[in-house]
Design a protein around this motif. Structure first.
Motif, PDB file in Angstrom:
ATOM      1  N   ASP A  17     -21.562   3.227 -34.910  1.00  0.00           N
ATOM      2  CA  ASP A  17     -20.736   3.590 -33.753  1.00  0.00           C
ATOM      3  C   ASP A  17     -19.596   2.585 -33.593  1.00  0.00           C
ATOM      4  O   ASP A  17     -18.472   2.935 -33.228  1.00  0.00           O
ATOM      5  CB  ASP A  17     -21.609   3.595 -32.487  1.00  0.00           C
ATOM      6  CG  ASP A  17     -21.105   4.536 -31.410  1.00  0.00           C
ATOM      7  OD1 ASP A  17     -19.967   5.002 -31.519  1.00  0.00           O
ATOM      8  OD2 ASP A  17     -21.847   4.786 -30.450  1.00  0.00           O
ATOM      9  N   HIS A 208     -27.935   5.279 -24.208  1.00  0.00           N
ATOM     10  CA  HIS A 208     -26.811   4.863 -25.062  1.00  0.00           C
ATOM     11  C   HIS A 208     -25.556   4.881 -24.183  1.00  0.00           C
ATOM     12  O   HIS A 208     -25.000   5.938 -23.906  1.00  0.00           O
ATOM     13  CB  HIS A 208     -26.721   5.876 -26.202  1.00  0.00           C
ATOM     14  CG  HIS A 208     -25.605   5.679 -27.171  1.00  0.00           C
ATOM     15  ND1 HIS A 208     -25.815   5.301 -28.486  1.00  0.00           N
ATOM     16  CD2 HIS A 208     -24.270   5.846 -27.047  1.00  0.00           C
ATOM     17  CE1 HIS A 208     -24.661   5.250 -29.124  1.00  0.00           C
ATOM     18  NE2 HIS A 208     -23.701   5.565 -28.270  1.00  0.00           N
ATOM     19  N   HIS A 210     -21.658   3.632 -23.105  1.00  0.00           N
ATOM     20  CA  HIS A 210     -20.369   3.031 -23.446  1.00  0.00           C
ATOM     21  C   HIS A 210     -19.851   2.371 -22.170  1.00  0.00           C
ATOM     22  O   HIS A 210     -20.030   2.910 -21.079  1.00  0.00           O
ATOM     23  CB  HIS A 210     -19.405   4.095 -23.979  1.00  0.00           C
ATOM     24  CG  HIS A 210     -19.738   4.526 -25.383  1.00  0.00           C
ATOM     25  ND1 HIS A 210     -18.970   4.194 -26.465  1.00  0.00           N
ATOM     26  CD2 HIS A 210     -20.788   5.225 -25.871  1.00  0.00           C
ATOM     27  CE1 HIS A 210     -19.514   4.684 -27.568  1.00  0.00           C
ATOM     28  NE2 HIS A 210     -20.628   5.327 -27.240  1.00  0.00           N
ATOM     29  N   ASN A 250     -18.955   0.411 -26.971  1.00  0.00           N
ATOM     30  CA  ASN A 250     -20.331   0.537 -26.503  1.00  0.00           C
ATOM     31  C   ASN A 250     -20.674  -0.674 -25.650  1.00  0.00           C
ATOM     32  O   ASN A 250     -20.008  -1.709 -25.726  1.00  0.00           O
ATOM     33  CB  ASN A 250     -21.289   0.518 -27.704  1.00  0.00           C
ATOM     34  CG  ASN A 250     -21.233   1.779 -28.520  1.00  0.00           C
ATOM     35  OD1 ASN A 250     -20.242   2.046 -29.176  1.00  0.00           O
ATOM     36  ND2 ASN A 250     -22.302   2.549 -28.482  1.00  0.00           N
TER      37      ASN A 250
HETATM   38 MG    MG Z   1     -21.746   6.289 -29.107  1.00  0.00          MG
END
Ligand code: MG
Ligand code: HMG
Length: 308
Positions: A17, A208, A210, A250
């Motif tokens: 990522d 997850h 950001h 992230n």
């Molecule tokens: Mg991502």
């Protein structure tokens, strides 16, 4: 007082990522070194690449070479993204032993990201799941845009539950709930996670985030209060999705570790070694780490220099 888990699993996504959105090409040998440094830091999962179309994401081309060159540690898992059967065949040929499929809770983003409807994406994952079962390979599932979509805005928690449940039916061992564009706040996270845990056990759910609007750590805290114990993060705070306009980095692994360790939550990960990996990869990219932890470290070093 809210209760928190005593241990959290940190799932590192920097080499995938983190790098997929960078303009500067990172050579295979630097990607390998970065992954090995992260593994040496004690991270139990280091997402190592993606077997997607190199036209769609050129940064992930060479993921087969990365896997071939990697000295793998037994204690570490190195998942790779696969969008379809072709990707799974490539991942198998490259010797992948962990994979992840990815779709989203909103149609427009799914179309932009993987050129499919959500239902088609689940159909595309069936042969992936079949091959994975044949080769005894665990499959993780990602649900993007769970807290908001760059094209559609609000995303209903029920839509997230529908997609996550379809992935669980497919046989994934864990679903990672993604705030792809970093619009979530603790209220939204609580709404989505409470809807999810009524259908899926909390220990099968990862988060997850950001950090686009600075809410990622607050969202982690809310998730921990709701019995979630796996958190995705990216060293140096790198990251974004090429198909999510405005998505910035992230949640940085160093920032996550600083908070968890300060709360006496065990991760088994060395923050110093993650910091070394972050300096290494940002050096290769010609930029500075985005993490607050390393910005504070750099400011401290400057103050110490000025004092001499
Ligand atoms: Mg991502
Ligand atoms: P498509 O154009 O619809 O696919 O793309 P197609 O089946 O029509 O094939 C078109 C061409 O791609 C063909 O080649 C295929 O062979 C090739 P051509 O004949 O034109 O030379 N192709 C492939 N090549 C290599 N590997 C493959 C593959 N599949 C087809 N696996 C596709 C559909 C899904 C392939 C494409 O849209 C794609 O690769 N998308 C990937 C996008 C991506 O990687 N996005 C970032 C990851 S998701 C993310 O970051 C979010 C996450 O972090 C969580 C969060 O934050 O929310 C996970």
């Amino acid at each position: 007082m809210p209760t928190y888990p005593s241990r959290v699993t940190v799932y590192e996504v920097g080499p995938r990522d983190g790098l997929q959105n960078e303009a500067r090409h990172v050579p295979v040998e630097d990607r390998v070194r970065y992954i090995e440094m992260l593994a040496d830091a004690g991270l139990p999962f280091v997402e190592a690449g993606a077997f997607v179309s190199p036209k769609a994401v050129p940064q992930m081309a060479g993921s087969d070479e990365v896997l071939a060159a990697l000295h793998r540690k037994e204690s570490v898992r190195y998942p790779v993204l696969v969008p379809n059967e072709r990707g799974m065949e490539r991942a198998l040929a490259a010797g992948a032993s962990d994979v992840a499929v990815f779709t989203a809770a909103s149609e427009s983003f799914t179309r932009a990201n993987i050129n499919a409807t959500i239902a088609e994406s689940i159909e595309n994952f069936r042969p992936v799941a079949r091959l994975a079962q044949q080769h005894n390979i665990p499959v993780r599932g990602y649900v993007s845009t769970a807290l908001g979509c760059p094209y559609e805005g609000y995303v209903a928690p029920e839509a997230v539950v529908r997609v996550a449940s379809a992935l669980v039916e497919l046989g994934v061992w864990q679903v990672s709930i993604g705030d792809t564009i970093g619009v979530g706040t603790p209220a939204g996270v609580e709404a989505v996670l409470s809807a999810l845990v009524s259908e899926i056990p909390a220990d099968m759910i990862a988060v997850h985030f950001h950090d686009t609007r600075g809410t990622a750590l607050a969202n982690v805290l809310t998730s921990l209060q709701m019995a979630i114990t796996t958190v995705d993060s990216s060293s140096a705070g790198l990251g974004g999705c090429p198909y999510a306009p405005g998505a910035s980095g992230n949640l940085a692994t160093e920032d996550l570790l600083y908070m968890l360790h300060g709360m006496n939550i065990d991760t088994g990960v060395s923050i110093e070694k993650v910091a070394e990996a972050s300096f290494f990869i940002t050096g290769a990219l010609g930029r500075r780490p985005e993490s607050k932890f390393l910005q504070a470290f750099a400011a401290g070093a400057r103050q110490a220099d000025a004092a001499h």
